[in-house]
Design a protein around this motif. Sequence first.
Motif, PDB file in Angstrom:
ATOM      1  N   VAL A  64       0.851  -1.192   0.000  1.00  0.00           N
ATOM      2  CA  VAL A  64       0.000   0.000   0.000  1.00  0.00           C
ATOM      3  C   VAL A  64       0.881   1.235   0.000  1.00  0.00           C
ATOM      4  N   ASP A  65       0.266   2.383  -0.228  1.00  0.00           N
ATOM      5  CA  ASP A  65       0.994   3.639  -0.085  1.00  0.00           C
ATOM      6  C   ASP A  65       0.491   4.358   1.167  1.00  0.00           C
ATOM      7  N   ALA A  66       1.107   5.491   1.459  1.00  0.00           N
ATOM      8  CA  ALA A  66       0.784   6.206   2.699  1.00  0.00           C
ATOM      9  C   ALA A  66      -0.660   6.660   2.721  1.00  0.00           C
TER      10      ALA A  66
ATOM     11  N   ALA B 124      -3.752  12.230   9.971  1.00  0.00           N
ATOM     12  CA  ALA B 124      -3.719  10.835   9.536  1.00  0.00           C
ATOM     13  C   ALA B 124      -2.596  10.604   8.528  1.00  0.00           C
ATOM     14  N   GLN B 125      -2.425  11.549   7.603  1.00  0.00           N
ATOM     15  CA  GLN B 125      -1.360  11.412   6.611  1.00  0.00           C
ATOM     16  C   GLN B 125       0.015  11.454   7.272  1.00  0.00           C
ATOM     17  N   ARG B 126       0.174  12.318   8.262  1.00  0.00           N
ATOM     18  CA  ARG B 126       1.459  12.401   8.962  1.00  0.00           C
ATOM     19  C   ARG B 126       1.769  11.105   9.698  1.00  0.00           C
TER      20      ARG B 126
ATOM     21  N   LEU C 138       5.282   4.250   7.810  1.00  0.00           N
ATOM     22  CA  LEU C 138       5.920   3.594   6.662  1.00  0.00           C
ATOM     23  C   LEU C 138       7.427   3.827   6.648  1.00  0.00           C
ATOM     24  N   ARG C 139       7.863   5.004   7.148  1.00  0.00           N
ATOM     25  CA  ARG C 139       9.314   5.247   7.214  1.00  0.00           C
ATOM     26  C   ARG C 139       9.977   4.348   8.240  1.00  0.00           C
TER      27      ARG C 139
ATOM     28  N   PRO D 195       8.465   1.277  10.434  1.00  0.00           N
ATOM     29  CA  PRO D 195       7.301   0.498  10.865  1.00  0.00           C
ATOM     30  C   PRO D 195       7.486  -0.274  12.166  1.00  0.00           C
ATOM     31  N   LYS D 196       8.702  -0.294  12.720  1.00  0.00           N
ATOM     32  CA  LYS D 196       8.936  -1.118  13.905  1.00  0.00           C
ATOM     33  C   LYS D 196       8.381  -0.519  15.190  1.00  0.00           C
ATOM     34  N   PRO D 197       8.675   0.754  15.487  1.00  0.00           N
ATOM     35  CA  PRO D 197       8.157   1.292  16.760  1.00  0.00           C
ATOM     36  C   PRO D 197       6.642   1.396  16.729  1.00  0.00           C
ATOM     37  N   PRO D 198       5.980   1.347  17.882  1.00  0.00           N
ATOM     38  CA  PRO D 198       4.535   1.552  17.925  1.00  0.00           C
ATOM     39  C   PRO D 198       4.166   2.957  17.475  1.00  0.00           C
ATOM     40  N   VAL D 199       3.035   3.068  16.875  1.00  0.00           N
ATOM     41  CA  VAL D 199       2.576   4.363  16.381  1.00  0.00           C
ATOM     42  C   VAL D 199       2.257   5.263  17.561  1.00  0.00           C
TER      43      VAL D 199
END
Length: 364
Positions: free
Chosen positions: A225-227, A244-246, A252-253, A255-259
């Motif tokens: 998918v894309d951002a 949401a976009q941020r 995506l840059r 993906p390992k750390p929790p959001v």
Amino acid sequence: MQDEISDDRSGPASARSIRHWRRRLADEREEARVYRRLAARRSGEEREILLGLADAEERHARYWEDLLGDEIGPHRRGQFRMRVLVALARRFGSVFVLALAQRAESHSPYRYDQDVPASMAADERIHEEVVRALAARGRAQVSGSFRAAVFGANDGLVSNLALVLGVIGGNAPSEVVLLTGLAGLLAGALSMGAGEYISVRSQRELLAAARPDPQARAVVPYLDVDANELALVYRARGMSEDEAQRRADALLRDPKPPVPGPEPTEDAGHEVVGTGLKAAGSSFVFFASGALIPVLPFLAGLTGGFAALLAVVLVGIALMLTGAAVGVLSGAAPLPRALRQLAIGSGAAAVTYLLGTLFGATVG
């Protein structure tokens, strides 16, 4: 301090002013005691906030002390309602005491008192908001069980009184009235408990179904998918398009750390809903307690119109007490809530009694 409140006084303060200032001083001291008593039953941040409020009230007390000077007089007690709050805070420290304190702050006379500087009047308005926020925490914690308890008690009071009066209106003997009342108590309490348990469990399951799956983050590195597409997840959770976009770009840059950022949690919703067993227990006990009241005169061996009248009076008192409790917890005036409960309950019981009377006359 005298300069801050001087209007057209050029001489010594009048006896009336001195009495007025002494009352204000006594009230400030009592308010400080309320918050210190509440703080003694709290810990952590809440304790610090309450101690801060106590310090502020003591600062206001010093204003009146400086204003009085040598006329400060002997130590006196504050208003009766403030003394009651001190006693309640010492023994309970519950959300009801905070709700009462919030109401006391909201009725501060300082905004109309010419002897009070604007800064002190503003302080009191801020104190109201601080206490409101503290009380809101407690209301969230007890709202589930309290709702079940109030609903159960009122349902027991009104439904069983209506049932008893309906049977009385049908000219049933006292033994039948008593048996009907006890049967209504047991049946209603079991029904309320079971219904409340199912209701709360269902609501908790709905909250759990809406909670984001924490394992979903693990598949982000493999997404095709894309951002913009990933941002739809955050927009569906209520974020603005830009936010949401941020979030999507950041995930995506890396993906390992929790959001970062708030996400719905199980405890946040469940704290308000309460637990199924606790809500069911509250409903059962309070429905049974309420339903017992209209039966008490008949259990005591009373019969006829006097027993019915006593049942109505007892239920009316209980309805007003539950309505007042709701008013206190919500920070509103208790009397209008009490009268509302009384009017609704009395109306329902009166309709049932009239129907019972008509039915009894028809059968007779």
